[in-house]
Design a protein around this motif. Structure first.
Motif, PDB file in Angstrom:
ATOM      1  N   ILE A   1       0.842  -1.202   0.000  1.00  9.37           N
ATOM      2  CA  ILE A   1       0.000   0.000   0.000  1.00  9.37           C
ATOM      3  C   ILE A   1       0.875   1.249   0.000  1.00  9.37           C
ATOM      4  O   ILE A   1       0.644   2.180  -0.778  1.00  9.37           O
ATOM      5  CB  ILE A   1      -0.950  -0.008   1.213  1.00  9.37           C
ATOM      6  CG1 ILE A   1      -1.977  -1.127   1.076  1.00  9.37           C
ATOM      7  CG2 ILE A   1      -1.651   1.347   1.357  1.00  9.37           C
ATOM      8  CD1 ILE A   1      -2.815  -1.351   2.323  1.00  9.37           C
TER       9      ILE A   1
ATOM     10  N   GLN B   1       2.513   1.776  -3.458  1.00 12.16           N
ATOM     11  CA  GLN B   1       1.601   2.214  -4.515  1.00 12.16           C
ATOM     12  C   GLN B   1       1.150   3.661  -4.319  1.00 12.16           C
ATOM     13  O   GLN B   1       1.087   4.423  -5.271  1.00 12.16           O
ATOM     14  CB  GLN B   1       0.367   1.327  -4.588  1.00 12.16           C
ATOM     15  CG  GLN B   1      -0.576   1.771  -5.698  1.00 12.16           C
ATOM     16  CD  GLN B   1      -1.745   0.868  -5.897  1.00 12.16           C
ATOM     17  OE1 GLN B   1      -1.754  -0.256  -5.424  1.00 12.16           O
ATOM     18  NE2 GLN B   1      -2.753   1.337  -6.592  1.00 12.16           N
ATOM     19  N   LEU B   2       0.856   4.041  -3.089  1.00  9.05           N
ATOM     20  CA  LEU B   2       0.301   5.368  -2.851  1.00  9.05           C
ATOM     21  C   LEU B   2       1.348   6.469  -2.749  1.00  9.05           C
ATOM     22  O   LEU B   2       1.065   7.615  -3.072  1.00  9.05           O
ATOM     23  CB  LEU B   2      -0.554   5.363  -1.581  1.00  9.05           C
ATOM     24  CG  LEU B   2      -1.807   4.494  -1.641  1.00  9.05           C
ATOM     25  CD1 LEU B   2      -2.537   4.530  -0.322  1.00  9.05           C
ATOM     26  CD2 LEU B   2      -2.716   4.950  -2.769  1.00  9.05           C
TER      27      LEU B   2
ATOM     28  N   GLU C   1      -9.374   8.696  -2.904  1.00  5.46           N
ATOM     29  CA  GLU C   1      -8.552   7.905  -3.830  1.00  5.46           C
ATOM     30  C   GLU C   1      -7.628   6.963  -3.070  1.00  5.46           C
ATOM     31  O   GLU C   1      -7.479   5.791  -3.433  1.00  5.46           O
ATOM     32  CB  GLU C   1      -7.702   8.822  -4.715  1.00  5.46           C
ATOM     33  CG  GLU C   1      -8.452   9.590  -5.760  1.00  5.46           C
ATOM     34  CD  GLU C   1      -7.568  10.626  -6.456  1.00  5.46           C
ATOM     35  OE1 GLU C   1      -6.322  10.586  -6.282  1.00  5.46           O
ATOM     36  OE2 GLU C   1      -8.123  11.487  -7.151  1.00  5.46           O
TER      37      GLU C   1
ATOM     38  N   SER D   1      -9.616   4.122  -1.506  1.00  4.08           N
ATOM     39  CA  SER D   1     -10.045   3.169  -2.531  1.00  4.08           C
ATOM     40  C   SER D   1      -8.893   2.264  -2.961  1.00  4.08           C
ATOM     41  O   SER D   1      -9.058   1.043  -3.102  1.00  4.08           O
ATOM     42  CB  SER D   1     -10.595   3.936  -3.734  1.00  4.08           C
ATOM     43  OG  SER D   1     -10.951   3.061  -4.757  1.00  4.08           O
ATOM     44  N   ALA D   2      -7.718   2.842  -3.170  1.00  6.50           N
ATOM     45  CA  ALA D   2      -6.544   2.047  -3.567  1.00  6.50           C
ATOM     46  C   ALA D   2      -6.149   1.073  -2.460  1.00  6.50           C
ATOM     47  O   ALA D   2      -5.821  -0.088  -2.726  1.00  6.50           O
ATOM     48  CB  ALA D   2      -5.386   2.967  -3.911  1.00  6.50           C
TER      49      ALA D   2
ATOM     50  N   ALA E   1      -8.555  -1.831  -2.392  1.00 12.56           N
ATOM     51  CA  ALA E   1      -8.325  -2.751  -3.508  1.00 12.56           C
ATOM     52  C   ALA E   1      -7.165  -3.698  -3.208  1.00 12.56           C
ATOM     53  O   ALA E   1      -7.240  -4.899  -3.482  1.00 12.56           O
ATOM     54  CB  ALA E   1      -8.063  -1.967  -4.792  1.00 12.56           C
TER      55      ALA E   1
END
Length: 113
Positions: free
Chosen positions: A18, A21-22, A60, A63-64, A67
């Motif tokens: 996480i 990615q973020l 956002e 949500s990521a 997922a």
């Protein structure tokens, strides 16, 4: 005598995914606790963004994170995708020789099925 503090991180590989990615620059920390997922973005100037931008980015990020959690093969990790996600922006600056901290926090609840 000083106390030694120890923290055990559950599901570190998912939390690292996480974070990567973020915020690939390493400004984001992610942790699980108290039935919530905590995402903290530091030193990005986010507390100075306008409210609409802060909220849009928080949604956002939530949500990521959901997922990634939902895609994991472990059932206990997938269960965290339904928990609330707390997105917190923290910035620090120096004003007149003193450190000044600013923070903004948003709790994104789980979607209702």
């Amino acid at each position: 005598m000083a106390r030694f503090r120890l923290a055990v991180t559950r599901y570190a590989s998912v939390l690292d995914a996480i974070e990567r990615q973020l915020a690939p620059d390493g400004r984001l920390t992610c942790r699980l606790g108290a039935g919530r997922v905590y995402l903290t973005l530091r030193a990005a100037g986010a507390t100075r963004w306008d409210a609409a931008t802060q909220l849009a980015r928080a949604l956002e990020m939530a949500s990521a994170a959901r997922a990634i959690l939902a895609a994991d093969d472990r059932a206990p990790v997938r269960a965290h995708a339904r928990h609330a996600i707390v997105v917190r922006y923290e910035d620090a600056t120096v004003a007149e020789g003193c450190e000044v901290r600013a923070a903004w926090e948003c709790i994104v609840t789980a979607p209702l099925d």
